[in-house]
Design an enzyme around this catalytic site. Structure first.
Site, PDB file in Angstrom:
ATOM      1  N   CYS A  84       6.997 -11.317   8.156  1.00  0.00           N
ATOM      2  CA  CYS A  84       8.332 -11.142   7.575  1.00  0.00           C
ATOM      3  C   CYS A  84       8.782  -9.691   7.683  1.00  0.00           C
ATOM      4  O   CYS A  84       7.954  -8.786   7.838  1.00  0.00           O
ATOM      5  CB  CYS A  84       8.339 -11.504   6.086  1.00  0.00           C
ATOM      6  N   ASP A  85      10.080  -9.501   7.568  1.00  0.00           N
ATOM      7  CA  ASP A  85      10.626  -8.162   7.399  1.00  0.00           C
ATOM      8  C   ASP A  85      11.906  -8.268   6.584  1.00  0.00           C
ATOM      9  O   ASP A  85      12.763  -9.125   6.873  1.00  0.00           O
ATOM     10  CB  ASP A  85      10.920  -7.486   8.738  1.00  0.00           C
TER      11      ASP A  85
END
Length: 236
Positions: free
Chosen positions: A101-102
């Site tokens: 994720c970011d």
């Protein structure tokens, strides 16, 4: 389990979940949701990558960052398996499900990530207090069987965050704890920052760092039931 066993269903396969993030908040979300992931931290220069994506939409940018992290983690995992290939039939090993994720905050057309310094965090809070912004989280899910990446899927999730009208003393006290320095948008929902969030519209797990509904959706695209990833040893 060989690659030729096409009659094995997703529910019958053995999986190991890999979280490609050092975030304790993401790990906690997954553990509370029934998973027991192994952490393999991605080696990615997020700030440099973001500079190369100036022309992309904010949603595409965070998704690309999540995909870059997945690439890094996948390379590490495949190297591990190659090292063991001489003594182990890698096709007998569990399939790997990689989650990366970011997150970034979109406020008035500008994306902001981790402030890294107290001064930047204070400036960010003074801009957004009493207002709302979008927390964008890019997600990538990859499926490894043996030495092959047999599937991957990615997309972003967006949640509206409404910031309370906090005063300067509250901002400085919060920033002095160090909590907001290494989190996207300089705030948390599940920590001290939760005192200063007036509300959200959307998925709270995505704001914490990894959106469970989004991950489930991406897993379904890869024909992996999320229930097959649940661990009896997790803290759920």
């Amino acid at each position: 389990m060989s690659s030729g066993e096409s009659d094995v269903t997703g529910a019958d396969r053995r999986y190991e979940v890999i979280l490609g993030s050092a975030s304790p908040a993401r790990l906690a979300v997954l553990r509370h949701a029934g998973l027991d992931p192994r952490v393999v931290v991605a080696d990615v220069d997020e700030d440099h990558l973001l500079e190369t994506m100036a022309a992309e939409t904010p949603g595409d940018a965070v998704t690309r960052l999540a995909q870059a992290k997945a690439d890094s983690v996948i390379a590490t995992l495949l190297a591990e398996r190659v090292d063991h290939a001489a003594s182990t039939d890698v096709q007998t090993l569990p399939d790997l499900v990689v989650l990366t994720c970011d997150s970034m905050l979109l406020y008035r057309g500008t994306l902001t990530g981790k402030p890294h310094s107290a001064q930047v965090a204070i400036e960010q809070w003074k801009r957004v207090r009493g207002d709302e912004a979008q927390l964008l989280t890019g997600h990538c899910v990859a499926h490894i069987r043996g030495l092959d990446v047999v599937g991957r899927s990615a997309e972003s999730a967006s949640t509206v965050v409404r910031f309370a009208s906090v005063d300067d003393d509250e901002i400085e006290a919060y920033v002095s704890t160090g909590e907001p320095l290494e989190v996207a948008g300089a705030f948390t929902l599940d920590g001290r920052g939760g005192w200063f969030i007036a509300g959200i519209e959307g998925d709270p797990s995505s704001v914490i760092g990894i959106g469970l509904p989004t991950v489930r959706h991406l897993l379904r695209r890869l024909d992996i039931p999320v229930t097959s990833l649940w661990s009896p040893t997790s803290s759920a």
